[in-house]
Design a protein around this motif. Structure first.
Motif, short mmCIF file in Angstrom:
data_model
loop_
_atom_site.label_atom_id
_atom_site.label_comp_id
_atom_site.label_asym_id
_atom_site.label_seq_id
_atom_site.Cartn_x
_atom_site.Cartn_y
_atom_site.Cartn_z
N LEU A 64 0.84 -1.20 0.00
CA LEU A 64 0.00 0.00 0.00
C LEU A 64 0.87 1.25 0.00
O LEU A 64 0.56 2.23 -0.68
CB LEU A 64 -0.90 0.01 1.23
N LEU A 65 1.98 1.21 0.77
CA LEU A 65 2.89 2.35 0.81
C LEU A 65 3.52 2.59 -0.56
O LEU A 65 4.01 3.68 -0.84
CB LEU A 65 4.00 2.12 1.83
N GLU A 66 3.54 1.55 -1.42
CA GLU A 66 4.09 1.71 -2.76
C GLU A 66 3.00 1.89 -3.79
O GLU A 66 3.20 1.62 -4.98
CB GLU A 66 4.95 0.50 -3.11
N ALA A 67 1.82 2.30 -3.34
CA ALA A 67 0.71 2.63 -4.23
C ALA A 67 0.24 1.43 -5.05
O ALA A 67 -0.23 1.58 -6.17
CB ALA A 67 1.07 3.79 -5.16
N ALA A 68 0.38 0.22 -4.50
CA ALA A 68 -0.09 -0.97 -5.20
C ALA A 68 -1.33 -1.50 -4.48
O ALA A 68 -1.27 -2.48 -3.75
CB ALA A 68 1.00 -2.03 -5.26
N GLU A 69 -2.46 -0.81 -4.70
CA GLU A 69 -3.67 -1.13 -3.94
C GLU A 69 -4.15 -2.55 -4.20
O GLU A 69 -4.35 -3.35 -3.29
CB GLU A 69 -4.81 -0.18 -4.31
N LEU A 70 -4.31 -2.87 -5.50
CA LEU A 70 -4.89 -4.17 -5.85
C LEU A 70 -4.00 -5.30 -5.35
O LEU A 70 -4.49 -6.29 -4.80
CB LEU A 70 -5.08 -4.27 -7.36
N VAL A 71 -2.69 -5.13 -5.52
CA VAL A 71 -1.76 -6.17 -5.07
C VAL A 71 -1.86 -6.34 -3.56
O VAL A 71 -1.85 -7.47 -3.05
CB VAL A 71 -0.32 -5.82 -5.50
N ALA A 72 -1.99 -5.23 -2.83
CA ALA A 72 -2.10 -5.31 -1.37
C ALA A 72 -3.35 -6.07 -0.97
O ALA A 72 -3.32 -6.94 -0.09
CB ALA A 72 -2.11 -3.91 -0.77
#
Lengths: 104, 171
Positions: free
Chosen positions: B47-55
């Motif tokens: 999430l901190l790396e702006a990867a919402e779906l992956v999170a």
């Protein structure tokens, strides 16, 4: 959306650290299920690196690779744990040091 | 020190500690719980790396589906000996060799990262990592991979069923 500010080296070092911990677990633990969990850990360390490079290059392809890795991990776990159950039925153990028939 | 640095430190530490727990803890059930903690920390890092779906998928697929499978199998397969302790001389000698091997690989990777020079990261598009963006990427550039994934999962399901089926005359 969050704008990431952490330098990407930090994430890469963390990824290397997690990968090494997973590798040590794979090499040292004797319970085959724990070995499997450590493999999952290594896959996740690789996922972290992929997400990091995706963010660095601003390219969503890295996220696609992570999703593919997740699919591979799911299939691998399903088949691997089925094999584990079958081995346990035959030998009453999943200790990797006791299962040595195929050792040369 | 801004909020992101603090969050990164917390979740990085959490993921490393729980990863060490997986390796060190003797009881496989507790190890699995530790691994779930690691997956949660990693999801927060994503999430901190702006990867919402992956999170989200990290929690759903890994912490949810895969770890449920693991705990089920740990329940079915009760194992007595799970310690790191080695019995024979050969096994005891192998330990430092294995640790040295991992150390060499880790050192190589660290040296590789150190040699790389990273400029400023690219400006991210506003919807980077969202479901819509990933979906577009998937169906624009990775359709074949997507279809092959479905084949892989089908093979996985069929393989798991066939392998774990009890054969005639088996205990």
């Amino acid at each position: 959306m969050i704008t990431p500010t952490i330098p990407i080296e930090h994430y890469l070092y963390l990824s290397i650290l997690l990968f090494s911990i997973g590798a040590i677990g794979v090499l040292l633990r004797r319970n085959a299920i724990v070995v499997f969990m450590c493999i999952e850990l290594m896959l996740n360390a690789a996922n972290l690196a992929l997400v990091t490079f995706a963010r660095y290059h601003g390219d969503a392809a890295g996220h696609i690779y992570v999703l593919l890795v997740m699919a591979v991990a799911a299939a691998e776990v399903a088949v691997g744990l089925a094999i584990m159950i079958q081995v346990f039925r035959l030998r009453r153990t999943v200790d990797v040091d006791e299962l040595r028939e195929m050792r040369g | 020190m801004n909020l992101q640095t603090v969050l990164f430190a917390v979740f990085a530490l959490g993921s490393v500690i729980s990863a060490l727990g997986v390796v060190v803890i003797r009881n496989p059930v507790k190890g699995a719980m530790s691994l779930i903690g690691c997956f949660f920390s990693l999801a927060c890092l994503f999430l901190l790396e702006a990867a919402e779906l992956v999170a989200i998928l990290e929690v759903l697929v890994y912490a949810g589906a895969i770890m449920v499978l693991f705990t089920f199998v740990i329940m079915l397969v009760e194992n007595k000996s799970a310690a790191i302790v080695r019995n024979t001389v050969g096994q005891r000698l192998a330990l430092p060799v294995k640790l040295a091997g991992v150390a060499v690989v880790a050192y190589g990777l660290v040296a590789f990262v150190r040699k790389m020079t990273f400029g400023a990261a690219k400006e991210l598009p506003a919807d980077f990592g969202s479901v819509a963006a990933i979906g577009h990427e998937f169906f624009d550039n990775f359709v074949f991979h997507f279809e092959m994934t479905s084949v892989l999962l089908l093979v996985g399901i069929v393989g798991a069923v066939i392998v774990s089926k009890k054969r005639r005359g088996q205990p």
